[in-house]
Design an enzyme around this catalytic site. Structure first.
Site, PDB file in Angstrom:
ATOM      1  N   CYS A 101      -2.783   0.724   1.397  1.00  0.00           N
ATOM      2  CA  CYS A 101      -3.444   1.301   2.563  1.00  0.00           C
ATOM      3  C   CYS A 101      -3.773   0.237   3.623  1.00  0.00           C
ATOM      4  O   CYS A 101      -2.860  -0.258   4.275  1.00  0.00           O
ATOM      5  CB  CYS A 101      -4.659   2.106   2.125  1.00  0.00           C
ATOM      6  SG  CYS A 101      -5.120   3.355   3.333  1.00  0.00           S
ATOM      7  N   HIS A 210      -3.127   5.329  -2.537  1.00  0.00           N
ATOM      8  CA  HIS A 210      -3.971   4.556  -3.465  1.00  0.00           C
ATOM      9  C   HIS A 210      -3.620   4.864  -4.929  1.00  0.00           C
ATOM     10  O   HIS A 210      -4.312   5.681  -5.562  1.00  0.00           O
ATOM     11  CB  HIS A 210      -5.448   4.909  -3.248  1.00  0.00           C
ATOM     12  CG  HIS A 210      -6.000   4.435  -1.943  1.00  0.00           C
ATOM     13  ND1 HIS A 210      -6.648   3.230  -1.790  1.00  0.00           N
ATOM     14  CD2 HIS A 210      -6.000   5.011  -0.725  1.00  0.00           C
ATOM     15  CE1 HIS A 210      -7.023   3.080  -0.543  1.00  0.00           C
ATOM     16  NE2 HIS A 210      -6.641   4.163   0.135  1.00  0.00           N
ATOM     17  N   GLU A 212      -4.329   3.214  -7.452  1.00  0.00           N
ATOM     18  CA  GLU A 212      -5.436   2.801  -8.336  1.00  0.00           C
ATOM     19  C   GLU A 212      -6.454   3.933  -8.520  1.00  0.00           C
ATOM     20  O   GLU A 212      -7.310   3.850  -9.393  1.00  0.00           O
ATOM     21  CB  GLU A 212      -6.106   1.524  -7.804  1.00  0.00           C
ATOM     22  CG  GLU A 212      -7.052   1.683  -6.619  1.00  0.00           C
ATOM     23  CD  GLU A 212      -6.342   1.873  -5.266  1.00  0.00           C
ATOM     24  OE1 GLU A 212      -5.113   2.010  -5.237  1.00  0.00           O
ATOM     25  OE2 GLU A 212      -7.063   1.900  -4.250  1.00  0.00           O
TER      26      GLU A 212
HETATM   27  N1  GLN Z   1      -7.452   3.484   8.249  1.00  0.00           N
HETATM   28  C1  GLN Z   1      -7.829   2.272   7.599  1.00  0.00           C
HETATM   29  C2  GLN Z   1      -7.460   1.067   8.463  1.00  0.00           C
HETATM   30  O1  GLN Z   1      -7.021   1.195   9.524  1.00  0.00           O
HETATM   31  C3  GLN Z   1      -7.196   2.160   6.229  1.00  0.00           C
HETATM   32  C4  GLN Z   1      -7.818   3.129   5.261  1.00  0.00           C
HETATM   33  C5  GLN Z   1      -7.739   2.740   3.809  1.00  0.00           C
HETATM   34  O2  GLN Z   1      -7.455   1.594   3.469  1.00  0.00           O
HETATM   35  N2  GLN Z   1      -8.066   3.655   2.930  1.00  0.00           N
HETATM   36  O3  GLN Z   1      -7.631  -0.026   8.065  1.00  0.00           O
END
Ligand code: GLN
Length: 232
Positions: A101, A210, A212
């Site tokens: 992410c 994710h 995890e």
């Molecule tokens: N939207 C977040 C960002 O821009 C990322 C979200 C996440 O890691 N769950 O960093």
């Protein structure tokens, strides 16, 4: 004394660092320990937190950059003088990285939809990643992603579907180099398109979702196998 990481008595020593600024340190650790049992060789895995330049040591074999807020994480890296040591560490072929992410955003060379002023990245992947691709917090969702590569569907019981947990997730909107492999896509029936949500380029992997936060440890297993192969 053999060097760290060598195979002695058929046991491989692996040291994994998890960048502990925000996000799921504990969940990644638990998943790594579960995945360890599925590896085809005996391993001894040490999981350690990375929050200071001194933690970015050469004997670290793998690094996980968890989710969170990419702007906050990159600010933390900058303020604590960690960008340069991390970039140098990643330049070594035997070092393997995985960003989930926000981690995907930090690992991409190019980002779209970033906060004003931009955010410095670790820039390892030849990709364009779009922040908050699916919308804001309200657009967090769970949906199956389709695995594109055999490395994630190894056993007879593995399917090519993986339960994706997306939290204000990014997506890869452009692949800029043929050495980038697409590992998974998300089909959006409403838009009738397939969005790239997991990639690998050499020793760097990134997932927009994710793993995890699920019970399925295939991505952690694949990461450990990348680490194992990089040590050979
Ligand atoms: N939207 C977040 C960002 O821009 C990322 C979200 C996440 O890691 N769950 O960093």
């Amino acid at each position: 004394m053999p060097p760290s990481g060598s195979i002695e008595n058929d046991t491989m020593q692996i040291k994994i660092g998890i960048l502990e600024v925000q996000g799921a340190f504990q969940e990644h650790k638990v998943a790594l320990m579960k995945a360890q049992k599925l590896l085809d060789i005996e391993t001894n895995i040490q999981v350690t937190e990375v929050r200071h330049p001194d933690h970015v040591t050469d004997d670290l074999d793998g690094l996980i950059i968890p989710g969170g807020e990419s702007t906050t994480i990159s600010l933390f890296l900058k303020r604590n003088g960690m960008e340069e040591p991390l970039r140098k560490w990643m330049d070594e072929d035997r070092h393997v990285s995985w960003g989930t992410c926000a981690g995907m955003i930090l690992l991409s060379k190019f980002t779209e939809n970033q906060k004003q002023g931009g955010q410095p990245t670790l820039g390892k992947l030849d990709t364009v990643v779009s922040r908050n691709f699916f919308g804001r917090q309200v657009h967090s969702f769970e949906a199956p992603v389709t695995v594109q590569e055999k490395c994630l569907t190894k056993t007879d019981t593995d399917t090519d579907s993986f339960h994706g947990v997306f939290i204000r997730a990014p997506a890869v909107v452009e692949v800029c180099d043929p050495s980038v492999t697409v590992l998974a896509k998300l089909h959006r029936p409403d838009k009738n398109d397939d969005v790239i949500v997991a990639i690998q380029q050499g020793n760097v992997m990134a997932t927009a979702f994710h793993p995890e936060l699920t019970e399925d440890v295939r991505w952690h297993l694949h990461f450990l196998e990348m680490v194992k192969n990089a040590k050979k």
